[in-house]
Each structure stands twice: as C-alpha cells, then as structure tokens.
Design a protein around this motif. Structure first.
Motif, PDB file in Angstrom:
ATOM      1  N   TYR A 129       8.527  20.726  24.028  1.00  0.00           N
ATOM      2  CA  TYR A 129       8.239  21.128  22.649  1.00  0.00           C
ATOM      3  C   TYR A 129       8.195  19.921  21.710  1.00  0.00           C
ATOM      4  CZ  TYR A 129      13.422  21.161  22.402  1.00  0.00           C
ATOM      5  OH  TYR A 129      14.756  20.838  22.475  1.00  0.00           O
ATOM      6  N   LEU A 130       8.791  18.780  22.104  1.00  0.00           N
ATOM      7  CA  LEU A 130       8.650  17.556  21.316  1.00  0.00           C
ATOM      8  C   LEU A 130       7.431  16.758  21.767  1.00  0.00           C
ATOM      9  CD1 LEU A 130      12.190  15.974  20.701  1.00  0.00           C
ATOM     10  CD2 LEU A 130      10.770  17.313  19.148  1.00  0.00           C
ATOM     11  N   SER A 131       7.230  16.678  23.083  1.00  0.00           N
ATOM     12  CA  SER A 131       6.080  15.928  23.606  1.00  0.00           C
ATOM     13  C   SER A 131       4.764  16.488  23.083  1.00  0.00           C
ATOM     14  CB  SER A 131       6.084  15.952  25.136  1.00  0.00           C
ATOM     15  OG  SER A 131       7.299  15.429  25.646  1.00  0.00           O
ATOM     16  N   ASP A 132       4.695  17.805  22.895  1.00  0.00           N
ATOM     17  CA  ASP A 132       3.465  18.440  22.419  1.00  0.00           C
ATOM     18  C   ASP A 132       3.118  18.036  20.987  1.00  0.00           C
ATOM     19  OD1 ASP A 132       3.319  19.678  24.849  1.00  0.00           O
ATOM     20  OD2 ASP A 132       4.091  21.610  24.148  1.00  0.00           O
ATOM     21  N   LEU A 133       4.094  17.486  20.252  1.00  0.00           N
ATOM     22  CA  LEU A 133       3.853  17.089  18.865  1.00  0.00           C
ATOM     23  C   LEU A 133       3.126  15.755  18.756  1.00  0.00           C
ATOM     24  CD1 LEU A 133       7.330  17.982  17.289  1.00  0.00           C
ATOM     25  CD2 LEU A 133       5.244  19.360  17.236  1.00  0.00           C
TER      26      LEU A 133
END
Length: 471
Positions: free
Chosen positions: A396-400
């Motif tokens: 969910y952080l990498s997707d940002l």
C-alpha cells in the motif's frame, strides 16, 4: 517437533499456561482486580514448535497473498509507522482537494480473548485452504487448553480455556489476523477507506461539508461491522469509539450534526501518535516534548554517577527513540513546529557531553554524530522510499510511488527517478508522502539511489545528510 507436525497433534504438555497478574502501574491499588494485567506464560518448548509452524504458514500466506492488504499488525516490513504514513497521505490529499476527512477509530473489547475456535478453524479451512494433518494440528493446538493463576507462592486450580487465541503464544497475532479476514470485505462493500493494526481498525472518508452520501455510507458501514462482530463473538465498544473531523474549523462544524451518534473530538491518539483536527501535530509534539524532558531531568540527576557510554544508552532508550517514533509523519511541517523537538535533542546532547547552556550546540551534535531533528525526519522518509522501491515495504506504500517516465529519451532515463504528483497546496499536498518522498529521492546523488542493500543505503544516506548539516 517433527512427530507433532507429521501426526497433526499438538502435545498436551504444551497446552498449560501459567497466568501471573501484574499491576499495570506501581501506584495503583493492589486490592482492585481491574488494576492487574494478566500475563500468560507458556512452556518454552511450545514456542519453538509454534515458531516452526509460524514460519511455514506465514510463507504460504505471503506467497498466495491471503492476508488483508490493509492489515499492518504483526507482519514483516509492516509497522504502525507504515500504516499511519498511508492514512496521513490520503488525508493530506483530501485536504489538498479541499475536502474534509472523517476518521473513525473503532474500539473492540477483549478481541483476542473472544475468538471462537470453530469459526477460526472454518476460516483456516475455507479462506486459507488448510487441510489434512495441517488443519488437524491447528485443531489440536486450539482445543483442550487450560491455565492456572500463580501469584507469589499461591496458585489457583486448573481451568479450561474454551475460546480465544492463546495469549503469549507465537501464533496468537497471526491467527487473529486470519480470524478478522472477512472484515475487510464488509467495509469494502460500502466503499469506505480503512486500515487495521491487529484489533485496531480505523475508517476514513473524504467528504465535502454539503455532502451526506459518504457520511450515510460510513454510518451504515459501522452498523454492518457491529452486526458482523456480533455474529463472530466480537464486541464493538461504541462508547470508546472515537471520531475526528480533519479540516478547516468552519467547515468541520457543518458536519457535527450529521455525526450525532458520535461525539467528534479535537484530537485522538492513533497508534501512539496524536492526530488533531488541524493536522499540525502541535498536541503530539507538545506531548512528546513533555515526556522527553521528564525523562531527561531524571537522567540528569544520575548523570554524575554514569559513564559516557552508559548515559548514551539511556539517551537512546528514553529520548532518541521518542524523537524517531513515527517521525515520518512530521515531514513537511514548518521549522517552527519541530523547534521544541530540536530543543529536546539539544538538551539531551548537553546533558550527555556536560556542555554548558551558553556554548554553541552545533559542534556538540557533530561530535556525537547526531543528525538534527529535521534531517532525522528526512532520513526516515527516504528510508521508506528505498524500501518501497526494493520490495521490502508494504504494497500500500509502494503503490504510491511511480517511476519517472519522460516523454522522450533523456540522459535521466533509467536513473531511478520518481514522478512527482502535482499538488495544489504547499501545506498539505507537498507534505504528503507520495510527493515529499519522491522530491527528496530525486535530489539524492545517483550512487545513493542505486545502493544495493538497506545497510549500505543507510550508511551512505547518513553520511550525505551529515555533510549537508555540518559542512
């Protein structure tokens, strides 16, 4: 151990727990039972067996993406900080788009202790697809457990445990996460954003003052959550559920009548960090500073009896760890907001080195190799970016973060740069992780961005920031 795994039987001798009540605080009345925290001790060998099972099951869950994406509790490469960075990033972009955020922190009563074994085994069978000796092992592990209470030289009789995941066990948090798997689908049906850390679940929505649809969806979602929990022998404590409306004061007040079932507050403590309605983190910084100076005063009293090395250990244990806890959330704040945290670090450096107050602090921090607070925040943000780009951070952080792709071939192509989303405001949009992180990342030298491991990156990054600070 191998025999237990092959036969699908958990040894009976490992199922006995010794519960030792400990006072929550030393100044509480020992005659009041509510002032005690029950600590469950299990046999050491049982934890070795559980660890073997945990490693295998956890690898299986990660390979097959079975765990809830937005569950950060007790998972590798996940933490309270990664969870809060994601939530804060969404809130900041809501504010950048001139929308308020309604944040609801749900409170569960004794969630770990009320897990139903039949429902949990059904989850393991149908949602996780465990079968045969593996499922039999978990059935044996959960059933026929017992405990007795031991206090000083006295012990109670033995009692059976009919529900709950075994307290103090290695598998306890993993089993609870699997028990809560369907909750994510219940929330998603209403189109509500959410994030969980173990039994702490928070819901949040972006809303305009004149809109009601999203608030109605939020309230309906809470009703469905309450019903789902009742069926699964969990209890939602509505009296302790907290609501925070984040945005300009005049617009916040327009939403209060629509949230009449709850009482919105000015600030809430969210996984150890105080969120406030203005999102300036002033109450959080004030609380951190107050606690930090309290501990620093106690350290200063015993400083004459301690060596330099021992004092430095205390500084890291009581001061530095507080300055660094979830400090990525403070990115983008004006310098004056973090001034008190810098004063705390300066005071800690003076006590450690026995430096007088009139002497300049910069040479002292340099001699200790301590980065100032502002650079420690940037260090944490850049470390999160590196982990996202190297597959050791939550998805969910990498997707940002998105790689920079120029419209035509340039020399900068393939240099590890990140694209920058275009914010409207400096206060919120530019402070969001998905903008602030890439902006810092793109300013790093290429040899730093191309570091092979986390340890190499951390070493090079500290040297880079240290040179920026003191040279």
């Amino acid at each position: 151990m191998n025999c237990s795994l092959q036969m699908g039987v958990f040894p009976t001798a490992f199922k006995m727990a010794v519960v030792k009540p400990l006072l929550k605080k030393s100044n509480l009345d020992p005659n009041v039972f509510d002032n005690y925290r029950p600590v469950s001790n299990l046999p050491f060998l049982s934890k070795i067996l559980e660890k073997l099972v945990f490693n295998q099951v956890n690898d299986f869950l990660n390979r097959n993406n079975i765990l809830e994406k937005h569950q950060s509790g007790f998972r590798r490469n996940h933490s309270t900080e990664t969870a809060l960075v994601k939530i804060l990033n969404d809130i900041r972009w809501n504010l950048d788009n001139k929308k308020l955020t309604v944040l609801v922190l749900l409170d569960l009563s004794a969630a770990f202790d009320t897990v139903d074994h039949h429902i949990l085994l059904n989850r393991l069978s149908h949602l996780v697809s465990l079968s045969g000796s593996v499922l039999n092992w978990f059935c044996s592990y959960l059933t026929d457990r017992c405990f007795y209470v031991s206090m000083d030289t006295c012990s109670s009789g033995t009692h059976e445990i009919g529900c709950g995941v075994p307290q103090g066990s290695i598998l306890e948090p993993l089993l609870f996460n699997l028990y809560m798997l369907p909750l994510g689908d219940v929330i998603r049906r209403h189109g509500i954003s959410f994030h969980s850390y173990a039994d702490d679940t928070q819901l949040y929505i972006a809303v305009s003052p004149d809109e009601t649809d999203q608030i109605d969806a939020l309230l309906n979602c809470i009703v469905d959550i309450k019903s789902w929990m009742a069926v699964n022998f969990l209890q939602l404590n509505q009296d302790k559920t907290e609501v925070l409306v984040i945005g300009p004061e005049g617009q916040r007040e327009k939403l209060f009548p629509k949230l009449q079932h709850f009482k919105p507050t000015q600030s809430v403590k969210n996984l150890g960090v105080i969120f406030d309605s203005e999102l300036n983190f002033i109450p959080h910084i004030r609380n951190m500073t107050k606690i930090g100076f309290y501990h620093l005063k106690n350290i200063a009293r015993v400083r004459p009896f301690l060596s330099q090395a021992s004092t430095e250990v205390l500084m890291h244990a009581f001061i530095s760890c507080r300055l660094d806890y979830c400090n990525a959330l403070l990115s983008g704040l004006p310098k004056k907001s973090t001034l008190n945290l810098q004063l705390l670090q300066n005071s800690a450096a003076r006590v450690l080195t026995r430096t007088r107050g009139r002497e300049h602090i910069t040479p002292v921090l340099e001699s200790l190799h301590w980065l100032p607070v502002r650079f420690r925040i940037d260090f944490k943000v850049l470390l999160l970016v590196f982990k996202c780009l190297n597959g050791i951070a939550p998805s969910y952080l990498s997707d940002l973060l998105l790689p920079y792709q120029p419209s035509r071939t340039l020399r900068s192509s393939g240099s590890g740069l990140l694209s920058l989303p275009k914010p409207r405001t400096k206060t919120h949009g530019e402070a969001a992780f998905s903008h602030y992180g890439p902006r810092l990342w793109n300013s790093l030298p290429e040899n730093l961005r191309s570091a092979e491991t986390v340890d190499i990156f951390k070493g090079r990054l500290k040297t880079h920031l240290f040179n920026q600070t003191f040279n």
